[in-house]
Design a protein around this motif. Structure first.
Motif, mmCIF file in Angstrom:
data_model
loop_
_atom_site.group_PDB
_atom_site.id
_atom_site.type_symbol
_atom_site.label_atom_id
_atom_site.label_comp_id
_atom_site.label_asym_id
_atom_site.label_seq_id
_atom_site.Cartn_x
_atom_site.Cartn_y
_atom_site.Cartn_z
ATOM 1 N N ASN A 1 47.142 43.029 34.656
ATOM 2 C CA ASN A 1 45.735 43.020 34.944
ATOM 3 C C ASN A 1 44.938 44.426 33.957
ATOM 4 O O ASN A 1 44.508 45.034 33.870
ATOM 5 C CB ASN A 1 44.701 42.922 36.275
ATOM 6 C CG ASN A 1 45.538 42.210 37.164
ATOM 7 O OD1 ASN A 1 45.388 40.904 36.367
ATOM 8 N ND2 ASN A 1 46.356 42.187 38.226
ATOM 9 N N ASP A 2 45.811 44.745 32.482
ATOM 10 C CA ASP A 2 45.774 45.813 32.061
ATOM 11 C C ASP A 2 44.043 45.142 30.661
ATOM 12 O O ASP A 2 44.593 45.054 29.429
ATOM 13 C CB ASP A 2 46.712 46.225 31.217
ATOM 14 C CG ASP A 2 46.480 47.100 30.420
ATOM 15 O OD1 ASP A 2 45.035 47.981 30.611
ATOM 16 O OD2 ASP A 2 46.904 47.850 29.466
ATOM 17 N N TYR B 1 43.193 45.912 38.745
ATOM 18 C CA TYR B 1 44.557 46.517 37.740
ATOM 19 C C TYR B 1 45.434 47.580 38.415
ATOM 20 O O TYR B 1 44.768 48.479 38.947
ATOM 21 C CB TYR B 1 43.653 47.691 36.697
ATOM 22 C CG TYR B 1 44.505 48.300 35.855
ATOM 23 C CD1 TYR B 1 45.138 47.663 34.657
ATOM 24 C CD2 TYR B 1 43.935 50.282 35.829
ATOM 25 C CE1 TYR B 1 46.353 49.277 33.985
ATOM 26 C CE2 TYR B 1 44.639 51.197 34.960
ATOM 27 C CZ TYR B 1 45.917 50.401 34.066
ATOM 28 O OH TYR B 1 46.979 51.638 33.155
#
Length: 248
Positions: free
Chosen positions: A109-110, A102
């Motif tokens: 990549n949340d 993230y």
């Protein structure tokens, strides 16, 4: 003239003043029993911040990584989060697992898994939401939906009750032209730019549901609440999700 009347009716609408998802409406109570309401403390912030999420296992909620906090509490079975409903289950989070890659600066990549301190009790108010499989295809123009307790555009007013809105999936080009960090491999673009329908602040972490399957996670968009907006593409993270679930 017609546009003026539409804008006037929106401005005067009691429902809009109540603080609904932009262009949406109040959901039928408990019609989305997978929804989770998250309250979290971020770096000793007060009052607590809040996000959405959804139950994918009796003891696991899926949400956005940017909803991380030093302490997180999950409420399941809620419709009106300002009242203590008999259907509600309040469960603290024992472990938050954001995606290892993230990146808060690039919004990549949340996604985050939350391990609850104990199993939720499954009933008509609390149920699981399916995750995507290889047969769940998506296409531009497909109508999906999102829900949450997020604020109305440009207002700090949050609704008491769960709101929902229908959103059309858009071609990736719609978001690529608006967001410098948009990645079609890991993100979805949803919300017709010709309509005033969108998720907004406080809806983060909630699911984008297509044909009763969670396909996206409410991610980010323009600060004016306009569409389209960006959603984390869950199918891209299924290997990580499955691998992590086996370990927790």
């Amino acid at each position: 003239m017609l546009l003026f009347l539409v804008l006037l009716s929106f401005a005067l609408s009691p429902r809009a003043e109540a603080g609904e998802i932009i262009g949406g409406h109040e959901a039928k109570p408990h019609s989305r029993p997978y929804m989770a309401y998250l309250e979290y403390i971020y770096e000793k912030s007060y009052p607590p911040q809040h996000c959405g999420g959804f139950l994918i296992r009796e003891d696991v909620v899926l949400t956005a990584a940017h909803c991380h906090g030093s302490t997180i509490n999950v409420t399941l079975g809620a419709h009106n989060v300002k009242q203590k409903e008999r259907s509600q289950q309040d469960i603290p989070v024992s472990k938050a697992i954001p995606h290892p890659k993230y990146n808060a600066k690039t919004f990549s990549n949340d996604i985050m898994l939350l391990k609850l301190k104990h199993n939720a009790k499954m009933n008509k108010y609390v149920k699981l939401l399916k995750l995507p499989g290889s047969r769940n295809k998506l296409w531009p123009g497909q109508v999906c939906s999102a829900a949450g307790w997020g604020q109305v555009a440009l207002s700090e007013t949050f609704p008491d009750s769960l709101q929902e809105v229908e959103l059309k999936l858009q071609a990736d080009e719609e978001c690529e032209s608006r967001f410098i960090h948009y990645n079609p491999k890991t993100q979805l673009c949803a919300g017709d730019p010709k309509t005033r329908k969108a998720t907004f602040k406080g809806d983060s972490g909630g699911p984008l549901v297509c044909k009763d399957v969670a396909q996206g996670i409410v991610h980010y968009g323009k600060n004016d609440g306009s569409s389209p907006r960006v959603y984390t593409r869950i199918s891209s993270f299924m290997p990580w999700i499955k691998n992590t679930l086996r370990k927790i």
